[in-house]
Design an enzyme around this catalytic site. Structure first.
Site, PDB file in Angstrom:
ATOM      1  N   VAL A  14       0.839  -1.212   0.000  1.00  0.00           N
ATOM      2  CA  VAL A  14       0.000   0.000   0.000  1.00  0.00           C
ATOM      3  C   VAL A  14       0.871   1.259   0.000  1.00  0.00           C
ATOM      4  O   VAL A  14       0.565   2.241  -0.695  1.00  0.00           O
ATOM      5  CB  VAL A  14      -0.974  -0.011   1.206  1.00  0.00           C
ATOM      6  N   ARG A  45      11.585  -1.791   6.374  1.00  0.00           N
ATOM      7  CA  ARG A  45      12.559  -2.691   7.017  1.00  0.00           C
ATOM      8  C   ARG A  45      13.914  -2.623   6.312  1.00  0.00           C
ATOM      9  O   ARG A  45      14.952  -2.779   6.919  1.00  0.00           O
ATOM     10  CB  ARG A  45      12.026  -4.121   7.018  1.00  0.00           C
ATOM     11  N   LYS A 104      -7.038  -1.428   9.948  1.00  0.00           N
ATOM     12  CA  LYS A 104      -8.349  -1.680  10.577  1.00  0.00           C
ATOM     13  C   LYS A 104      -8.233  -2.309  11.952  1.00  0.00           C
ATOM     14  O   LYS A 104      -9.029  -2.026  12.853  1.00  0.00           O
ATOM     15  CB  LYS A 104      -9.232  -2.557   9.680  1.00  0.00           C
ATOM     16  N   VAL A 131     -11.297   0.228   5.763  1.00  0.00           N
ATOM     17  CA  VAL A 131     -12.498  -0.574   5.491  1.00  0.00           C
ATOM     18  C   VAL A 131     -12.771  -0.607   3.989  1.00  0.00           C
ATOM     19  O   VAL A 131     -12.877   0.443   3.349  1.00  0.00           O
ATOM     20  CB  VAL A 131     -13.749  -0.007   6.214  1.00  0.00           C
ATOM     21  N   GLY A 133     -11.038  -1.289   1.359  1.00  0.00           N
ATOM     22  CA  GLY A 133     -10.013  -0.824   0.418  1.00  0.00           C
ATOM     23  C   GLY A 133     -10.341   0.512  -0.208  1.00  0.00           C
ATOM     24  O   GLY A 133     -10.444   1.535   0.468  1.00  0.00           O
ATOM     25  N   GLY A 186      -1.085  -9.713  -2.929  1.00  0.00           N
ATOM     26  CA  GLY A 186      -1.063  -8.679  -1.876  1.00  0.00           C
ATOM     27  C   GLY A 186      -2.418  -8.410  -1.262  1.00  0.00           C
ATOM     28  O   GLY A 186      -2.616  -7.396  -0.605  1.00  0.00           O
ATOM     29  N   GLU A 189      -3.966 -10.821   4.508  1.00  0.00           N
ATOM     30  CA  GLU A 189      -3.282 -10.307   5.681  1.00  0.00           C
ATOM     31  C   GLU A 189      -1.991 -11.086   5.908  1.00  0.00           C
ATOM     32  O   GLU A 189      -1.831 -12.214   5.417  1.00  0.00           O
ATOM     33  CB  GLU A 189      -4.177 -10.478   6.919  1.00  0.00           C
ATOM     34  N   LYS A 204     -13.302  -4.592  10.463  1.00  0.00           N
ATOM     35  CA  LYS A 204     -13.938  -3.581   9.605  1.00  0.00           C
ATOM     36  C   LYS A 204     -15.389  -3.335  10.027  1.00  0.00           C
ATOM     37  O   LYS A 204     -15.867  -2.197  10.033  1.00  0.00           O
ATOM     38  CB  LYS A 204     -13.862  -4.035   8.145  1.00  0.00           C
ATOM     39  N   GLY A 301      -5.679  -4.653  -2.290  1.00  0.00           N
ATOM     40  CA  GLY A 301      -4.728  -4.457  -3.385  1.00  0.00           C
ATOM     41  C   GLY A 301      -4.044  -3.102  -3.268  1.00  0.00           C
ATOM     42  O   GLY A 301      -4.535  -2.201  -2.578  1.00  0.00           O
TER      43      GLY A 301
HETATM   44  N1  HSE Z   1      -6.817  -8.820   3.704  1.00  0.00           N
HETATM   45  C1  HSE Z   1      -7.743  -7.785   3.417  1.00  0.00           C
HETATM   46  C2  HSE Z   1      -8.763  -8.305   2.422  1.00  0.00           C
HETATM   47  C3  HSE Z   1      -7.007  -6.603   2.845  1.00  0.00           C
HETATM   48  O1  HSE Z   1      -8.522  -9.352   1.820  1.00  0.00           O
HETATM   49  O2  HSE Z   1      -9.807  -7.711   2.271  1.00  0.00           O
HETATM   50  C4  HSE Z   1      -7.791  -5.357   2.811  1.00  0.00           C
HETATM   51  O3  HSE Z   1      -8.168  -4.945   4.100  1.00  0.00           O
END
Ligand code: HSE
Length: 433
Positions: A14, A45, A104, A131, A133, A186, A189, A204, A301
């Protein structure tokens, strides 16, 4: 107005998307906002970020260097997690920085404390990206629906889970295979059980419930059930009955308080939300003046989530010139007007149900089953007995709306019937009316 400097904590999926959008759409954003925004510093990192080399960003491994940098106006926390992220956000607030976050879990678990700290310092904390995306659903509920009393909202608010359910249904792919793809894209989580066990959706929903009903954030009271127990048989049977199985977050105002629950749900296939597939998210809100509205878009994403981060940055810049009394409250309602309300225990929630079990194919079995339904005062809306294999028939039943306690008691009694040879599968049904 002078250019505004942004420091990003976390230059991952992100964070990189945010840098990309701010630079690619600089002209459009400046025309809208009236001043430039620049990402001038970021922490990660590792400072080795080849994709970001073309941008003029000072990359450091020390997040505090960003927070303590007097030239940074807004800190975007895009690290995730709740330990380091909380420390950094509170440190940024203490330094008088405005904060934008996509986190979130952080808001759902620690938002009450974070907003209190921000209010005391007179800074903004914006969290649109936390919440659904890229869907501007927080802004829609908090500002666009401000005239309304909200009755309920339901959402497909985890892209990974929806992507998995859709691929399993359409392509017969295995759960693990689809999950790996979601991780590579991506969407998932860091700990993907958060996606498939509904924890991410519960974070969320906690936020949505709070801004919809003016209650403090209450993550620990949100009922959570995942999709890992959903079988392809049930997906198929639901389809035959005219339903799709979706992993829904539901927040509803009822006489007994507020229902806050995340679980797999049969939704009539004619409903718009039943047709939200792949990584797409949707939130449907029922409000007293406007009626139903629905918000749809990419729920995860890089750039979809970064789109919400940049929108929040723009909002925060505008608030920098707005006195506090004119600002939209963090959680939609004035902080001193937030009211704790009873969160309804799952046993007291009222719902319709889909039940599926295997029963011996012999006379009197259905009579025994329906007698138990009558004894628990559960009315049957539909019943389907599939063709028997080895003298055992799959039976599907749809009930009317009853308290969950009554269904649990019914299932206990059904399970004790010698003629029922399998576990009784139970999935809640919502008609969304
Ligand atoms: N892991 C979350 C999803 C990412 O798949 O919706 C966005 O919050």
């Amino acid at each position: 107005m002078r250019a505004i400097n942004i420091g990003i904590l976390g230059l991952g999926v992100v964070g990189s998307g945010t840098v990309e959008i701010v630079n690619r759409n600089r002209e459009e954003i400046t025309r809208r906002l009236g001043c430039e925004i620049n990402v001038t510093q970021g922490s990660a990192r590792s400072t080795n970020k080849p994709a970001l080399e073309k941008f003029d960003i000072d990359i450091t491994t020390d997040s505090y260097a960003v927070i303590n940098n007097p030239d940074i106006d807004i800190v975007a926390e895009l690290i995730g997690g709740t330990t380091l992220a909380k420390e950094l956000v509170l440190a940024a607030i203490a330094k008088g920085k405005h904060v934008v976050t996509a986190n979130k879990a952080l808001i759902a678990l620690h938002g009450n404390e974070i907003f209190a700290a921000a209010k005391a310092q007179g800074v903004r904390v914006a969290y649109e990206a936390s919440v659904a995306g890229g869907i501007p659903v927080i802004k829609a509920i908090r500002e666009g629906l401000t005239a309304n009393k909200i009755d309920w909202l339901v959402g497909i608010i985890n892209g990974t889970g929806n992507f998995i359910l859709t691929e399993m249904r359409d392509k017969g792919r295995s759960f693990e295979d689809v999950l790996k793809e979601a991780q590579a894209l991506g969407y998932a989580e860091a700990d993907p059980t958060f996606d498939v066990e509904g924890i991410d959706a519960a974070h969320k929903l906690t936020i949505l419930g709070s801004i919809a009903f003016g209650i403090p954030l209450n993550f620990e009271k949100t009922y959570t059930e995942g999709i890992s127990t959903i079988s392809t048989d049930d997906v198929e049977y639901a389809k035959e009955l005219g339903y799709e199985i979706k992993h829904l977050g539901i927040a509803r105002k009822v006489d007994a308080g507020i229902e806050m629950r995340v679980h797999p749900t049969l939704v009539p296939d004619k409903q718009l939300i039943a047709n939200v597939n792949g990584v797409m998210n949707a939130v449907m809100v029922m409000a007293d003046a406007v009626g139903p509205t629905m918000y749809y878009g990419a729920g995860a994403g890089s750039e979809p989530t970064a789109s919400a981060v940049v929108a929040d940055i723009v909002d925060v810049v505008r608030y920098m010139k707005t006195e506090e009394v004119r600002q939209v409250p963090y959680l939609a309602y004035q902080t001193d007007a937030l009211e704790a309300q009873q969160i309804v225990a799952i046993d007291d929630v009222q719902s319709a149900y889909y039940l599926r079990f295997h029963a011996e194919d012999k006379s009197g079995v259905m009579a025994d089953i329906t007698a138990l339904f009558a004894a628990e005062d559960v009315s049957i809306e539909a019943v389907v007995q599939k063709e028997a294999v080895s003298d055992v028939s799959p039976i599907l039943m749809l009930t009317n709306v009853v308290k969950e306690r009554a269904i649990n008691s019914l299932i206990e009694k059904l399970s004790a019937l010698g003629s029922i040879t399998s576990k009784v599968v139970r999935i809640r049904v919502e008609h969304l009316q």
